[in-house]
Design an enzyme around this catalytic site. Structure first.
Site, PDB file in Angstrom:
ATOM      1  N   LEU A   1       0.841  -1.198   0.000  1.00 45.33           N
ATOM      2  CA  LEU A   1       0.000   0.000   0.000  1.00 45.33           C
ATOM      3  C   LEU A   1       0.883   1.258   0.000  1.00 45.33           C
ATOM      4  O   LEU A   1       0.733   2.139  -0.851  1.00 45.33           O
ATOM      5  CB  LEU A   1      -0.915  -0.019   1.237  1.00 45.33           C
ATOM      6  CG  LEU A   1      -1.856   1.178   1.421  1.00 45.33           C
ATOM      7  CD1 LEU A   1      -2.867   1.258   0.275  1.00 45.33           C
ATOM      8  CD2 LEU A   1      -2.613   1.072   2.763  1.00 45.33           C
ATOM      9  N   THR A   2       1.839   1.304   0.936  1.00 49.31           N
ATOM     10  CA  THR A   2       2.649   2.512   1.139  1.00 49.31           C
ATOM     11  C   THR A   2       3.516   2.841  -0.086  1.00 49.31           C
ATOM     12  O   THR A   2       4.040   1.948  -0.747  1.00 49.31           O
ATOM     13  CB  THR A   2       3.568   2.307   2.366  1.00 49.31           C
ATOM     14  OG1 THR A   2       2.760   1.945   3.474  1.00 49.31           O
ATOM     15  CG2 THR A   2       4.353   3.574   2.695  1.00 49.31           C
TER      16      THR A   2
ATOM     17  N   PRO B   1       6.459   6.059  -1.598  1.00 48.20           N
ATOM     18  CA  PRO B   1       7.348   7.113  -1.091  1.00 48.20           C
ATOM     19  C   PRO B   1       6.584   8.399  -0.746  1.00 48.20           C
ATOM     20  O   PRO B   1       6.890   9.055   0.245  1.00 48.20           O
ATOM     21  CB  PRO B   1       8.322   7.334  -2.244  1.00 48.20           C
ATOM     22  CG  PRO B   1       8.372   6.010  -2.950  1.00 48.20           C
ATOM     23  CD  PRO B   1       7.004   5.421  -2.820  1.00 48.20           C
TER      24      PRO B   1
ATOM     25  N   SER C   1       1.028   7.866   5.614  1.00 53.57           N
ATOM     26  CA  SER C   1      -0.201   8.006   6.399  1.00 53.57           C
ATOM     27  C   SER C   1      -1.385   8.352   5.488  1.00 53.57           C
ATOM     28  O   SER C   1      -2.495   7.871   5.679  1.00 53.57           O
ATOM     29  CB  SER C   1      -0.028   9.101   7.443  1.00 53.57           C
ATOM     30  OG  SER C   1       1.035   8.766   8.299  1.00 53.57           O
TER      31      SER C   1
ATOM     32  N   ARG D   1      19.160  -8.117  41.231  1.00 54.18           N
ATOM     33  CA  ARG D   1      20.227  -7.120  41.259  1.00 54.18           C
ATOM     34  C   ARG D   1      20.191  -6.368  42.597  1.00 54.18           C
ATOM     35  O   ARG D   1      19.180  -5.756  42.944  1.00 54.18           O
ATOM     36  CB  ARG D   1      20.017  -6.148  40.091  1.00 54.18           C
ATOM     37  CG  ARG D   1      20.919  -4.955  40.090  1.00 54.18           C
ATOM     38  CD  ARG D   1      22.301  -5.316  39.627  1.00 54.18           C
ATOM     39  NE  ARG D   1      23.162  -4.148  39.529  1.00 54.18           N
ATOM     40  CZ  ARG D   1      24.465  -4.216  39.371  1.00 54.18           C
ATOM     41  NH1 ARG D   1      25.063  -5.396  39.297  1.00 54.18           N
ATOM     42  NH2 ARG D   1      25.186  -3.119  39.280  1.00 54.18           N
TER      43      ARG D   1
ATOM     44  N   HIS E   1      17.126  -2.205  33.872  1.00 51.84           N
ATOM     45  CA  HIS E   1      18.266  -3.089  33.653  1.00 51.84           C
ATOM     46  C   HIS E   1      19.599  -2.328  33.735  1.00 51.84           C
ATOM     47  O   HIS E   1      20.670  -2.951  33.708  1.00 51.84           O
ATOM     48  CB  HIS E   1      18.189  -3.758  32.278  1.00 51.84           C
ATOM     49  CG  HIS E   1      17.271  -4.938  32.216  1.00 51.84           C
ATOM     50  ND1 HIS E   1      15.900  -4.827  32.214  1.00 51.84           N
ATOM     51  CD2 HIS E   1      17.526  -6.273  32.147  1.00 51.84           C
ATOM     52  CE1 HIS E   1      15.367  -6.022  32.139  1.00 51.84           C
ATOM     53  NE2 HIS E   1      16.325  -6.915  32.103  1.00 51.84           N
ATOM     54  N   GLY E   2      19.532  -0.998  33.785  1.00 51.25           N
ATOM     55  CA  GLY E   2      20.761  -0.207  33.824  1.00 51.25           C
ATOM     56  C   GLY E   2      21.609  -0.488  32.587  1.00 51.25           C
ATOM     57  O   GLY E   2      21.083  -0.742  31.507  1.00 51.25           O
ATOM     58  N   GLY E   3      22.913  -0.470  32.779  1.00 48.82           N
ATOM     59  CA  GLY E   3      23.837  -0.665  31.666  1.00 48.82           C
ATOM     60  C   GLY E   3      23.649  -1.999  30.962  1.00 48.82           C
ATOM     61  O   GLY E   3      23.874  -2.120  29.760  1.00 48.82           O
TER      62      GLY E   3
ATOM     63  N   GLU F   1       1.215  -0.024   9.990  1.00 47.19           N
ATOM     64  CA  GLU F   1      -0.225  -0.324  10.015  1.00 47.19           C
ATOM     65  C   GLU F   1      -1.022   0.836  10.634  1.00 47.19           C
ATOM     66  O   GLU F   1      -1.941   0.628  11.417  1.00 47.19           O
ATOM     67  CB  GLU F   1      -0.504  -1.658  10.706  1.00 47.19           C
ATOM     68  CG  GLU F   1       0.173  -2.793   9.934  1.00 47.19           C
ATOM     69  CD  GLU F   1      -0.459  -4.156  10.096  1.00 47.19           C
ATOM     70  OE1 GLU F   1      -1.678  -4.228  10.295  1.00 47.19           O
ATOM     71  OE2 GLU F   1       0.273  -5.145   9.999  1.00 47.19           O
TER      72      GLU F   1
END
Ligand SMILES: Cc1cc2nc3c(=O)[nH]c(=O)nc-3n(C[C@H](O)[C@H](O)[C@H](O)COP(=O)(O)OP(=O)(O)OC[C@H]3O[C@@H](n4cnc5c(N)ncnc54)[C@H](O)[C@@H]3O)c2cc1C
Lengths: 267, 380
Positions: B126-127, B129, B133, B269, B339-341, B364
């Site tokens: 469908l889309t 360039p 939307s 942790r 989760h930090g780093g 979509e």
């Protein structure tokens, strides 16, 4: 080809914990599953059916009414029919009583399903780990048996079974009717398809209760008919983890071990 | 009963999908992402189990199941491997809904069984360039020539195009009439004049190739028209309505996984002398994530339930997709934060989820397009 697969509903022991004070299993909230070894037995039967689509697979379990869940699972995976063997007087049976009841059930089911060529079991149930019910059934029925099967293939009027041995594999021939117990093969059992799963949800599963076995010797069933008595259950003391010695060659390994043992004043 | 929206069949389908995701997809998901390749034998296995034919009618090899069955599968599969859900959503919605909704029996017979079997793939084009939307502004043209049509134009961001046997192409048959002059065509990818551009290098959902589809004087017969001439846009919108619930379900699965990972990580942790989850600020973050996920579930399950009961649910589908996508992006972002780093490291699954989820508020129908649909219904 007519195969009966004996299955058991067991608590998922990978999720089970032991009450450290009472020394009993904590079963609360632990999911019930199809005993994995019975899943391998069913897969072995399914592989026979893959080659011979006319083969029939019947699943049976002895257990409380909620054990139909595992029968439904068998139907979803490969079984064509399923039977539940359930009755109050069967409760508390040990392996000897269970195998006696199951052997009687075999005869009973054969009235409807025809003679079974082979009876497949898991090598053991993961809750009791006795590995006795399959072999005892063979004895009750007077059938030849192969234990620790990995694969089975129809070969003339019997089966060719590849069997796990401590130091390799053995190929055994066994004539119908026979009992084979299965252990974990190299492959995973197949997944049920959605189609079979939904059919299984709707399947009628007949129950064979204790009133349906007039010939049964009632002194051989239930708690009273069970010679096994559990004296005590306990959790073995945890051994602390050992040291693994891994050196380039055996000689350096041996030297290292010697150093360790002498260092600890053991030798 | 765990949930008023689902019956025993739904629950058992969910359980199967979960089992499959845990055993077969979880072990390969990181590799699929890294190599940008999803093993086709696993796609075939999903087909054999029935996942690719959930919503396809039984006479064409499918299972003829309802929307909620599809939701259950998408949710569970998405937990472990977003790429795998694309095979399922493509087969059950984008690539087949146009045919199921408005194809002839011959077309259904020709195209559906191959998709159900996992042997053929159909992309949805469908889309363009200059038409994202605002899809109705597409400029691919189909000009009638005797019994045939000649197609010219370029589609972009077409999922699976490089591996597809066919692409559903929306093209203008009557450019004067705007959205009411669009027709849906089934284009065989092996026809002369059809080519795919280079594969997009994507941030996430990397296991399935996405590319342009270029059409240069492609001659297709009138048998390739799906539905009525000039009424293709309606068919596209109906297809997307189904698709939106699918994307929303995928979001639920990924968000649920992110929460599970966050709970696990913050329990284990230890910082400042206690597990992270024992810090109330963090526990409250978890509570917010869980609440948001369950609010999203309510919208998604409700939209699916309405569709299963024959109630028009375009607004509900848009609300479900809008809220679930935004919620999941936020939940996954928070989980990564917790989760930090480690969350920033490719070694941790949350890093992949963070990339995989991002497109869900874009394709979509972007979140803003959903807002347009929702408010459009309110203000009409
Ligand atoms: C990985 C991937 C796979 C895809 N697969 C397919 C496929 O298989 N088939 C297919 O046809 N398409 C596919 N697409 C395309 C996708 O549907 C479009 O990217 C999407 O519709 C947005 O269009 P656009 O990218 O042109 O953005 P634009 O339409 O240019 O939008 C840019 C931004 O502006 C916002 N915006 C636009 N208009 C308005 C407005 N009126 N009011 C407020 N905000 C607005 C949008 O929400 C967005 O945030 C895919 C895209 C991606 C990234």
């Amino acid at each position: 080809m007519n195969i009966l697969v004996c299955v058991k509903q067991v608590p998922d022991t990978t999720e089970i914990k032991i009450d450290p004070v009472k020394n009993t299993l904590i079963r609360d909230g632990v999911p019930s599953i199809l005993n994995p070894f019975d899943g391998y037995a069913l897969e072995a039967a399914a592989r026979i059916k893959d080659k011979d689509p006319d083969a029939k697979i019947v699943a049976v379990t002895m257990g409380p009414p909620q054990a139909v869940a595992v029968l439904k699972e068998c139907l979803a995976i490969a079984a064509d029919k399923a039977y539940l063997v359930s009755g109050r007087t069967f409760g508390g049976s040990d392996t000897l009583a269970t195998s006696y009841i199951l052997s009687s059930a075999v005869k009973k089911i054969e009235e409807t399903e025809g003679k079974f060529d082979a009876i497949f079991c898991g090598k053991q149930a993961i809750d009791g780990d006795t590995a006795q019910v399959g072999p005892e059934m063979a004895e009750h029925l007077g059938y030849p048996q192969v234990t620790y099967g990995l694969e089975a293939e129809v070969d003339g009027d019997g089966l060719k079974v590849i069997k796990e041995m401590e130091d390799g594999k053995a190929v055994m021939g066994v004539k119908f009717p026979c009992v084979v117990t299965f252990t974990k093969p190299a492959w995973d059992p197949r997944y049920p398809t959605i189609k079979r799963k939904m059919a299984a949800n709707r399947a009628e599963i007949p129950t064979l209760d204790d009133t349906m076995f007039p010939e049964m010797d009632t002194t051989r069933i239930g708690l009273k008919g069970s010679p096994t008595h559990v004296k005590k259950t306990f959790v073995p003391q945890k051994k602390s983890g050992g040291v693994k010695i891994q050196e380039a060659d055996n000689e350096t390994g041996a030297k290292k071990l010697f150093e360790l043992l002498s260092g600890a004043s053991i030798i | 009963m765990s949930n008023p929206f689902f019956n025993e069949d739904h629950e058992s389908i969910r359980e199967m999908a979960r089992d499959f995701a845990n055993k077969t997809l979880a072990p390969i998901a990181a590799e699929v992402d890294k190599t940008e390749h999803f093993p086709l034998e696993v796609a075939k296995q999903m087909a054999d189990l029935g996942f690719l034919g959930l919503k396809i009618p039984e006479e064409y090899g499918g299972l003829g199941l309802d929307m909620r069955s599809y939701v259950c599968v998408m949710e569970e599969i998405a937990r472990k491997c977003a790429t795998a859900t694309l095979f399922i959503s493509s087969a059950n919605s984008l690539s087949t809904a146009p045919i199921v909704i408005s194809g002839t029996p011959e077309q259904k017979e020709k195209y559906l069984p191959g998709v159900v079997a996992g042997e053929e793939f159909i992309a949805f084009g469908l889309t363009e360039p200059n038409a994202g939307s605002d899809a109705a502004s597409l400029t691919t043209k189909a000009v009638k020539d005797g019994d045939d049509y000649i197609l010219n134009g370029r589609k972009c961001f077409i999922t699976m195009a490089p591996m597809a046997n066919y692409t559903i192409v929306y093209a203008k048959t009557d450019p004067e009439k705007g959205a009411k002059g669009i027709t849906c065509f089934m284009v065989d990818m092996s026809l002369p004049g059809v080519s795919c551009g280079k594969h997009e290098e994507k941030m996430g959902q990397r296991g399935v190739p996405v590319s342009d589809v270029v059409l240069e004087d492609v001659r297709v017969s009138k048998d390739c028209v799906i539905g009525e001439v000039d009424l293709g846009f309606i068919n596209a919108m109906k297809t997307l309505s189904v698709g939106r619930v699918g994307v929303a379900s995928m979001c639920l699965g990924m968000a649920a996984e992110a929460i599970e990972l966050a709970v696990e990580h913050t329990k284990n942790r230890v910082q400042f002398g206690k597990p992270l989850c024992k810090h109330q600020a963090i526990a409250f973050m978890l509570a917010d994530m869980e609440t948001k996920l369950n609010a999203a579930r309510g919208l998604v399950y409700n939209a699916a339930w309405l569709m299963d009961n024959g109630v028009k649910a375009d607004k509900e589908a848009s609300m479900a997709k809008y809220f679930a996508a935004e919620a999941a992006i936020d939940i996954i972002n928070k989980s990564l934060q917790l989760h930090g780093g480690y969350g920033y490291s490719r070694e941790y699954a949350i890093e992949r989820l963070y990339r995989d989820i991002r497109v869900c508020s874009i394709y979509e129908g972007s979140s803003q397009v959903q807002q347009i649909v929702i408010s459009g219904q309110m203000l009409k």
